[in-house]
Design an enzyme around this catalytic site. Structure first.
Site, PDB file in Angstrom:
ATOM      1  N   GLU A   1      45.520  40.640  43.955  1.00 43.51           N
ATOM      2  CA  GLU A   1      46.053  39.300  43.713  1.00 43.51           C
ATOM      3  C   GLU A   1      44.954  38.263  43.625  1.00 43.51           C
ATOM      4  O   GLU A   1      43.860  38.438  44.182  1.00 43.51           O
ATOM      5  CB  GLU A   1      47.034  38.863  44.815  1.00 43.51           C
ATOM      6  CG  GLU A   1      48.389  39.543  44.776  1.00 43.51           C
ATOM      7  CD  GLU A   1      48.515  40.670  45.768  1.00 43.51           C
ATOM      8  OE1 GLU A   1      49.567  41.339  45.790  1.00 43.51           O
ATOM      9  OE2 GLU A   1      47.543  40.893  46.527  1.00 43.51           O
ATOM     10  N   THR A   2      45.257  37.184  42.921  1.00 44.35           N
ATOM     11  CA  THR A   2      44.436  35.981  42.853  1.00 44.35           C
ATOM     12  C   THR A   2      45.366  34.803  43.128  1.00 44.35           C
ATOM     13  O   THR A   2      46.499  34.776  42.641  1.00 44.35           O
ATOM     14  CB  THR A   2      43.800  35.828  41.460  1.00 44.35           C
ATOM     15  OG1 THR A   2      42.933  36.945  41.220  1.00 44.35           O
ATOM     16  CG2 THR A   2      42.998  34.541  41.348  1.00 44.35           C
TER      17      THR A   2
END
Length: 302
Positions: A47-48
């Site tokens: 994830e970002t």
């Protein structure tokens, strides 16, 4: 040319290059949905996160979470890591942050070590435990590259559970079977076509007990339809697991804390503390906590 600063941290570990890497953009104002998705694909981490001004000034931030392929309504390690990053940037941070997310409000409690330094965060899942469909054992086994008799059914059958993000949760009969598991992308695609009631981009979270200790677990999480073949540490899945197991524990008023290992098979050992509480009158609520380590910082040009 617009420029956006970012930092990366390893989450659910106190050792650099362990845990689950996360990229955080502390000031994402001006980025479009497409740009956020493209940036997450470029980083190619589980994830970002992108931090935006909150809609309600009583909250601290609006946080958006992207895998390489899709946006998520909620996730655990991104919230732990984002809370840690904001606290470190603040210098003198509040004890708690409140993040606005698609799944609801996420409360983040900042953790400190014995010397008072910021060390990580504990988050409260935005929703109480909800249970959805039971999932056929053969489908789970195929997705995980296991035999049907590797899937345990003594406590519960494979089931979709959520405290803000949905996972197929299944017990595995042994540590050896868990180590053998390998995600099968074709089986995931077949499963999505076969069982329309499954969540879109469904993910499978496997767990087994370590020894006879009901509260000491090892887990693995596969989400190839989200572009994550395997996740080193999954806060939302382990929060849902803690809530599920606590809901099944005997007694009406139960507060349990689970010591969870993940990422061992990937060479990124992670340590997660997941807790859940149930009462006779109310819903089952969960938290997840862990340490963080800073890794990189830089600037992205668009």
């Amino acid at each position: 040319m617009p420029k956006y600063d970012f930092v990366t941290v390893d989450v659910f570990t106190d050792q650099r290059f362990g845990g689950n890497p996360l990229a955080v953009f502390p000031d994402a104002a001006g980025l479009t949905d497409r740009q956020m998705q493209s940036i997450a694909a470029e980083f190619n981490l589980s994830e970002t996160t992108f931090i935006l001004p909150p809609a309600d000034p009583r909250n601290h931030a609006h946080v958006r979470i992207f895998t390489p392929r899709a946006e998520l309504p909620f996730a655990g390690h991104p919230n732990v890591g984002t809370g840690y990053v904001l606290a470190c940037m603040a210098g003198d941070p509040p004890e708690h942050y409140t993040f606005e997310e698609a799944a609801g409000l996420v409360r983040v409690h900042i953790l400190r070590d014995a010397g008072g330094a910021i060390s990580g965060a504990r988050i409260s899942a935005p929703r109480a435990l909800s249970l959805d469909i039971a999932v056929p054992i053969d489908l789970v086994a195929a997705c995980a590259g296991l035999n049907e008799d590797d899937i345990g059914t003594g406590v519960h059958y494979p089931i979709v559970a959520s405290v803000g993000a949905s996972f197929v949760i299944a017990e595995v009969a042994s540590l050896e079977a868990l180590a053998r598991a390998q995600p099968d992308l074709a089986a995931f695609r077949d499963g999505a076509a076969r069982l329309a009631a499954l969540p879109e981009h469904f993910a499978v979270h496997l767990y087994t007990r370590l020894g006879e200790d009901f509260l000491h677990l090892r887990t693995r999480m596969f989400a190839p339809l989200l572009g994550v073949m395997e996740d080193p540490a999954t806060g939302a899945a382990n929060a849902a697991l803690a809530a599920l197991l606590t809901s099944l524990a005997p007694g009406e008023n139960v507060d349990l804390h689970y010591d969870i290992e993940q990422g061992m098979e990937m060479g990124r050992p992670s340590h997660i503390i997941a807790s859940a509480r149930k009462t006779g009158e109310g819903p089952v609520l969960a938290t997840v906590a862990g340490s963080c380590v800073p890794v990189t910082r830089g600037t992205l040009e668009l």
